[in-house]
Design a protein around this motif. Structure first.
Motif, PDB file in Angstrom:
ATOM      1  N   ALA A 114       0.819  -1.220   0.000  1.00 34.06           N
ATOM      2  CA  ALA A 114       0.000   0.000   0.000  1.00 34.06           C
ATOM      3  C   ALA A 114       0.851   1.267   0.000  1.00 34.06           C
ATOM      4  CB  ALA A 114      -0.935  -0.011   1.206  1.00 34.06           C
ATOM      5  N   TYR A 115       1.994   1.238   0.696  1.00 32.83           N
ATOM      6  CA  TYR A 115       2.838   2.429   0.819  1.00 32.83           C
ATOM      7  C   TYR A 115       3.983   2.467  -0.193  1.00 32.83           C
ATOM      8  CZ  TYR A 115       0.425   2.675   5.323  1.00 32.83           C
ATOM      9  OH  TYR A 115      -0.526   2.723   6.309  1.00 32.83           O
ATOM     10  N   TRP A 116       4.030   1.493  -1.068  1.00 31.12           N
ATOM     11  CA  TRP A 116       5.091   1.398  -2.070  1.00 31.12           C
ATOM     12  C   TRP A 116       4.636   2.130  -3.332  1.00 31.12           C
ATOM     13  CZ3 TRP A 116       7.376  -4.093  -3.476  1.00 31.12           C
ATOM     14  CH2 TRP A 116       8.546  -3.933  -4.227  1.00 31.12           C
ATOM     15  N   ASP A 117       5.319   3.183  -3.693  1.00 30.74           N
ATOM     16  CA  ASP A 117       4.969   3.957  -4.888  1.00 30.74           C
ATOM     17  C   ASP A 117       5.512   3.226  -6.116  1.00 30.74           C
ATOM     18  OD1 ASP A 117       4.352   5.794  -6.813  1.00 30.74           O
ATOM     19  OD2 ASP A 117       5.385   7.485  -5.868  1.00 30.74           O
ATOM     20  N   VAL A 118       4.812   2.179  -6.506  1.00 30.05           N
ATOM     21  CA  VAL A 118       5.319   1.326  -7.585  1.00 30.05           C
ATOM     22  C   VAL A 118       5.340   2.050  -8.929  1.00 30.05           C
ATOM     23  CG1 VAL A 118       4.705  -0.822  -6.431  1.00 30.05           C
ATOM     24  CG2 VAL A 118       3.014   0.292  -7.901  1.00 30.05           C
ATOM     25  N   GLN A 119       4.453   3.025  -9.108  1.00 33.79           N
ATOM     26  CA  GLN A 119       4.474   3.798 -10.352  1.00 33.79           C
ATOM     27  C   GLN A 119       5.783   4.576 -10.476  1.00 33.79           C
ATOM     28  OE1 GLN A 119       2.290   4.100 -12.870  1.00 33.79           O
ATOM     29  NE2 GLN A 119       0.586   2.874 -12.124  1.00 33.79           N
ATOM     30  N   HIS A 120       6.311   5.028  -9.344  1.00 34.23           N
ATOM     31  CA  HIS A 120       7.575   5.773  -9.336  1.00 34.23           C
ATOM     32  C   HIS A 120       8.768   4.847  -9.547  1.00 34.23           C
ATOM     33  CE1 HIS A 120      10.764   8.510  -8.065  1.00 34.23           C
ATOM     34  NE2 HIS A 120      11.138   7.615  -7.159  1.00 34.23           N
ATOM     35  N   TYR A 121       8.748   3.697  -8.881  1.00 37.10           N
ATOM     36  CA  TYR A 121       9.904   2.804  -8.922  1.00 37.10           C
ATOM     37  C   TYR A 121       9.940   1.907 -10.162  1.00 37.10           C
ATOM     38  CZ  TYR A 121      11.155   4.070  -4.122  1.00 37.10           C
ATOM     39  OH  TYR A 121      11.542   4.750  -2.996  1.00 37.10           O
ATOM     40  N   PHE A 122       8.791   1.704 -10.803  1.00 36.38           N
ATOM     41  CA  PHE A 122       8.741   0.866 -12.004  1.00 36.38           C
ATOM     42  C   PHE A 122       8.013   1.622 -13.125  1.00 36.38           C
ATOM     43  CE2 PHE A 122       8.894  -1.875  -8.304  1.00 36.38           C
ATOM     44  CZ  PHE A 122       9.851  -2.831  -8.637  1.00 36.38           C
ATOM     45  N   PRO A 123       8.532   2.781 -13.529  1.00 39.41           N
ATOM     46  CA  PRO A 123       7.804   3.626 -14.485  1.00 39.41           C
ATOM     47  C   PRO A 123       7.657   3.006 -15.867  1.00 39.41           C
ATOM     48  CG  PRO A 123      10.046   4.434 -14.186  1.00 39.41           C
ATOM     49  CD  PRO A 123       9.839   3.359 -13.167  1.00 39.41           C
ATOM     50  N   GLU A 124       8.549   2.085 -16.214  1.00 42.78           N
ATOM     51  CA  GLU A 124       8.538   1.544 -17.569  1.00 42.78           C
ATOM     52  C   GLU A 124       7.409   0.553 -17.827  1.00 42.78           C
ATOM     53  OE1 GLU A 124      11.636  -1.044 -15.395  1.00 42.78           O
ATOM     54  OE2 GLU A 124      10.442   0.759 -15.080  1.00 42.78           O
ATOM     55  N   CYS A 125       6.758   0.067 -16.758  1.00 39.07           N
ATOM     56  CA  CYS A 125       5.726  -0.956 -16.978  1.00 39.07           C
ATOM     57  C   CYS A 125       4.355  -0.566 -16.433  1.00 39.07           C
ATOM     58  CB  CYS A 125       6.163  -2.285 -16.367  1.00 39.07           C
ATOM     59  SG  CYS A 125       6.456  -2.221 -14.587  1.00 39.07           S
ATOM     60  N   SER A 126       4.205   0.645 -15.895  1.00 39.33           N
ATOM     61  CA  SER A 126       2.917   1.139 -15.385  1.00 39.33           C
ATOM     62  C   SER A 126       2.197   0.101 -14.523  1.00 39.33           C
ATOM     63  CB  SER A 126       2.012   1.562 -16.548  1.00 39.33           C
ATOM     64  OG  SER A 126       2.613   2.581 -17.307  1.00 39.33           O
ATOM     65  N   SER A 257      11.112   2.636   5.155  1.00 42.37           N
ATOM     66  CA  SER A 257      11.534   3.985   4.785  1.00 42.37           C
ATOM     67  C   SER A 257      11.794   4.006   3.278  1.00 42.37           C
ATOM     68  CB  SER A 257      12.817   4.343   5.534  1.00 42.37           C
ATOM     69  OG  SER A 257      13.889   3.523   5.076  1.00 42.37           O
ATOM     70  N   PRO A 258      12.062   5.180   2.694  1.00 37.45           N
ATOM     71  CA  PRO A 258      12.418   5.215   1.266  1.00 37.45           C
ATOM     72  C   PRO A 258      13.596   4.298   0.925  1.00 37.45           C
ATOM     73  CG  PRO A 258      11.890   7.417   2.013  1.00 37.45           C
ATOM     74  CD  PRO A 258      11.875   6.547   3.236  1.00 37.45           C
ATOM     75  N   LYS A 259      14.588   4.207   1.825  1.00 37.43           N
ATOM     76  CA  LYS A 259      15.722   3.310   1.572  1.00 37.43           C
ATOM     77  C   LYS A 259      15.269   1.849   1.572  1.00 37.43           C
ATOM     78  CE  LYS A 259      19.565   6.168   3.196  1.00 37.43           C
ATOM     79  NZ  LYS A 259      20.714   6.280   4.133  1.00 37.43           N
ATOM     80  N   GLY A 260      14.314   1.537   2.438  1.00 39.74           N
ATOM     81  CA  GLY A 260      13.780   0.177   2.464  1.00 39.74           C
ATOM     82  C   GLY A 260      13.079  -0.165   1.163  1.00 39.74           C
ATOM     83  N   TYR A 261      12.330   0.794   0.634  1.00 35.96           N
ATOM     84  CA  TYR A 261      11.636   0.551  -0.631  1.00 35.96           C
ATOM     85  C   TYR A 261      12.607   0.496  -1.807  1.00 35.96           C
ATOM     86  CZ  TYR A 261       6.924   0.642   1.224  1.00 35.96           C
ATOM     87  OH  TYR A 261       5.773   0.312   1.888  1.00 35.96           O
ATOM     88  N   GLN A 262      13.703   1.216  -1.715  1.00 37.95           N
ATOM     89  CA  GLN A 262      14.724   1.111  -2.758  1.00 37.95           C
ATOM     90  C   GLN A 262      15.304  -0.298  -2.799  1.00 37.95           C
ATOM     91  OE1 GLN A 262      17.572   4.236  -1.988  1.00 37.95           O
ATOM     92  NE2 GLN A 262      16.062   5.855  -2.320  1.00 37.95           N
ATOM     93  N   LEU A 263      15.514  -0.881  -1.611  1.00 35.57           N
ATOM     94  CA  LEU A 263      16.019  -2.250  -1.538  1.00 35.57           C
ATOM     95  C   LEU A 263      14.979  -3.234  -2.070  1.00 35.57           C
ATOM     96  CD1 LEU A 263      18.078  -4.360  -0.726  1.00 35.57           C
ATOM     97  CD2 LEU A 263      17.286  -4.168   1.641  1.00 35.57           C
TER      98      LEU A 263
END
Length: 278
Positions: A114-126, A257-263
């Motif tokens: 729910a808190y993972w901005d997947v659109q931001h982290y995976f922009p190439e696949c929407s 945190s944002p670093k956690g989501y980057q991982l």
């Protein structure tokens, strides 16, 4: 709104219409939320508790004169199965998207989704996000048949199980629920990527349960016929393989945190590439 102390509890009674409500508490002059209750971010990024009010009618009571079981002569094929309406967190899943595009990469599960901005982290696949804070594997299992029909995804990234363990559910029960979820995905021929549990600063007392859950679910995914890929990120969130790295978590010691989501993104991106979805 002021709460009233009743014995050892603070209470507030309200009449609410059906819908979703966000709320928060002021304790000693500071805003806070209950980490044991479902949460959701508002448009400003603040984390609030969320309450879903559902006014479902009570089922019609069975007449005493009506037999509990149908007569043996009645054909089973004439009985149409009754599909129970969604409720609670299972209903919260259903209201996230009204008419989602089909054949998408969909992220499915609890607050980590729910808190993972997947659109931001995976922009190439929407990708699409279908996450409900506080969801357990029971909630996910309950909604999965609806989910697969509604989304018709080409691949799903699933996160769930930590809320179960936090409420005392055994690793074997979590794995049993996952096995049922996996069988539904197999029946629909939808590949599944399951992201392992991770030890948080506030759940270190559950280390044994987290590790056992990962072991059981990894075994279920290990078969070449399973159609599932287990992404093991457990050790990545630890310092020297011992204690959780607080840099990967928010101040509540639970959420990423944002670093956690980057991982998370790095690990899941590798998995999607290995299956040729990126």
């Amino acid at each position: 709104m002021k709460m009233i102390k009743n014995d050892s509890k603070w209470v507030l009674s309200l009449y609410l219409q059906e819908g979703s409500y966000q709320y928060k508490f002021i304790v000693d002059g500071k805003w806070c939320y209950d980490i044991l209750k479902p949460t959701q971010k508002d448009p400003l990024g603040n984390i609030n508790n969320v309450l879903l009010v559902s006014n479902e009618p009570n089922p019609k009571p069975q007449s005493k004169s009506q037999p509990q079981n149908p007569p043996k002569s009645q054909s089973k094929s004439t009985k149409k199965p009754i599909e129970e309406p969604l409720s609670g967190r299972s209903l919260e899943f259903d209201i996230i998207h009204n008419n989602p595009p089909k054949d998408s990469i969909v992220f499915f599960g609890d607050s980590d989704i729910a808190y993972w901005d997947v659109q931001h982290y995976f922009p190439e696949c929407s990708p699409l996000s279908c996450g409900v804070p506080g969801a357990t594997t029971n909630h996910i299992l309950r909604y999965t048949p609806f989910f697969l029909t509604k989304y018709q995804p080409k691949v799903v990234v699933l996160i769930g199980g930590e809320n179960d363990l936090g409420h005392g559910v055994t690793p074997k029960k979590v794995a049993h629920n996952f096995e049922k979820i996996l069988s539904l995905f197999q029946a629909h021929h939808v590949p599944l990527i399951y992201v392992s549990t991770k030890l948080e600063p506030n759940t270190r007392h559950l280390q044994q349960q987290y590790e056992e859950t990962n072991s059981l679910i990894s075994a279920l995914c290990s078969s070449s016929e399973s159609g599932a890929l287990f992404v093991d990120c457990y050790a990545d969130f630890l310092i020297a393989g011992v204690k959780p790295n607080r840099h990967y978590f928010e101040s509540d010691g639970i959420h990423l945190s944002p670093k956690g989501y980057q991982l998370f993104t790095l690990k899941v991106r590798e998995a999607l590439k290995s299956l040729s979805f990126l």
